[in-house]
Scaffold this motif. Sequence first.
Motif, PDB file in Angstrom:
ATOM      1  N   ILE A   1       0.854  -1.192   0.000  1.00 13.15           N
ATOM      2  CA  ILE A   1       0.000   0.000   0.000  1.00 13.15           C
ATOM      3  C   ILE A   1       0.884   1.235   0.000  1.00 13.15           C
ATOM      4  CG2 ILE A   1      -1.755   1.264   1.298  1.00 13.15           C
ATOM      5  CD1 ILE A   1      -2.733  -1.515   2.253  1.00 13.15           C
TER       6      ILE A   1
ATOM      7  N   LEU B   1      -5.138   0.816   3.776  1.00 11.27           N
ATOM      8  CA  LEU B   1      -4.397   0.170   4.866  1.00 11.27           C
ATOM      9  C   LEU B   1      -5.306  -0.077   6.070  1.00 11.27           C
ATOM     10  CD1 LEU B   1      -1.861  -0.994   6.132  1.00 11.27           C
ATOM     11  CD2 LEU B   1      -1.061   1.337   6.605  1.00 11.27           C
TER      12      LEU B   1
ATOM     13  N   GLY C   1       3.293  -1.208   4.186  1.00 12.12           N
ATOM     14  CA  GLY C   1       2.301  -0.147   4.399  1.00 12.12           C
ATOM     15  C   GLY C   1       2.959   1.213   4.383  1.00 12.12           C
TER      16      GLY C   1
ATOM     17  N   SER D   1      -2.657   5.634  10.071  1.00  7.62           N
ATOM     18  CA  SER D   1      -2.760   4.255   9.597  1.00  7.62           C
ATOM     19  C   SER D   1      -1.447   3.507   9.819  1.00  7.62           C
ATOM     20  CB  SER D   1      -3.159   4.223   8.115  1.00  7.62           C
ATOM     21  OG  SER D   1      -2.118   4.673   7.278  1.00  7.62           O
ATOM     22  N   LYS D   2      -0.325   4.207   9.626  1.00 11.23           N
ATOM     23  CA  LYS D   2       0.984   3.563   9.796  1.00 11.23           C
ATOM     24  C   LYS D   2       1.312   3.362  11.273  1.00 11.23           C
ATOM     25  CE  LYS D   2       2.846   6.547   6.910  1.00 11.23           C
ATOM     26  NZ  LYS D   2       3.791   7.267   6.024  1.00 11.23           N
TER      27      LYS D   2
ATOM     28  N   THR E   1       7.027  -0.480   7.269  1.00 15.07           N
ATOM     29  CA  THR E   1       6.300   0.785   7.184  1.00 15.07           C
ATOM     30  C   THR E   1       7.253   1.922   7.533  1.00 15.07           C
ATOM     31  OG1 THR E   1       4.289   1.942   7.925  1.00 15.07           O
ATOM     32  CG2 THR E   1       5.443   0.648   9.583  1.00 15.07           C
TER      33      THR E   1
END
Lengths: 215, 215
Positions: free
Chosen positions: A138, A145, A164, A175-176, A190
């Motif tokens: 993503i 995500l 991610g 989101s991360k 990430t």
Amino acid sequence: MAAVSDSRGMNPEEIEAASFRIIDEEAGGHDWSPEQWPVVRRVIHTSADYEYLQSLVMTPDAVTAAVTALRAGRSIVTDTTMALAGIRKDLAGSFGCRLSCNVAAADVAEAARHEGITRSVAAMRRACRENSDGIFVIGNAPTALFELMEQVRNGTCLPALIVGLPVGFVGAEESKNALASGALGVPFITNMGRKGGSTVAAAVMNALLLRAAEA
Amino acid sequence: MAAVSDSRGMNPEEIEAASFRIIDEEAGGHDWSPEQWPVVRRVIHTSADYEYLQSLVMTPDAVTAAVTALRAGRSIVTDTTMALAGIRKDLAGSFGCRLSCNVAAADVAEAARHEGITRSVAAMRRACRENSDGIFVIGNAPTALFELMEQVRNGTCLPALIVGLPVGFVGAEESKNALASGALGVPFITNMGRKGGSTVAAAVMNALLLRAAEA
């Protein structure tokens, strides 16, 4: 430096090797392992941004999990056609890994309209059903995500690896952070903060594919 | 901030609008004109990197030249399939602009082998012959930008606009310095330094396409 910077007589492999020498030198001391460093270095190479030296985060098993999954021919799913375009098809194909991105599919647009959700979310739901043990990449949409993490919690899928790296000002960082909390129990790569993007996500995958292709 | 950052209930248009409000606020005072700012802002939106506020460089006529060329249906050529994937086909198509990227074409690979040049250079040579008055978008390969500038000097092509944003450690900065010198007499958008890339180049084109689509 003048000689190194004169790229016009160099082939792409020579330019990449020269770039990696510059990055190795300029990065100085760091705590990345010999297994992780090729991933971090390729991200810096793609972005020309040393922030990733500090901001990337990966589980200790991420590279090994990726190599095992790629050699087993697991599918690779992306959230954007740009990330899809950036991943090396020759290497993915050599392992029999199927690459896909559902976001532009007509039935995904229809499902999104019908369910009142975004195309990114609809595409990710379908990807989770169809590639339940794949590698998920993503590079753009925080909503993708978030949806992937929800589907993992629901038991719909158990990815071999989550890359991610959504970018942006609304939702990307959150989101991360959720992914980096490790609550899913899935190997991940990430970064912290707003940066990221499709080129960075593709660079991570290409580093992993090259690693998997090593003897 | 908490409410703004909760992106899960927002659609893509709302997320983009919220992102632009954050960028407008955080960017503070700057010297970009009302015409140029949407281009700069979209680059920051795509990269989450405020360095572009200072590092982007464009000729005073760049946005106008782009709008005129797009409305005239001029072709758009990219150096990478990633940049191609990131440009909005719906908008380009609405003006009748043809999008192309030659780098993966079989005859380009053959020409590169035959002439002992890279695929990027061979692809750019062909693009210059076939799209002599088009918009050229370079998001990755310094060698492609160097070749394009050479072909302009040779008189092979006279682009309507050059979006020159190669990224990297070897050649990228030098190629953009050469473009920014203005010696070609062609409208351009570029940046200073090593950063750039396909996502940034696509963001510039999408900002220009949106501008051209305004009444």
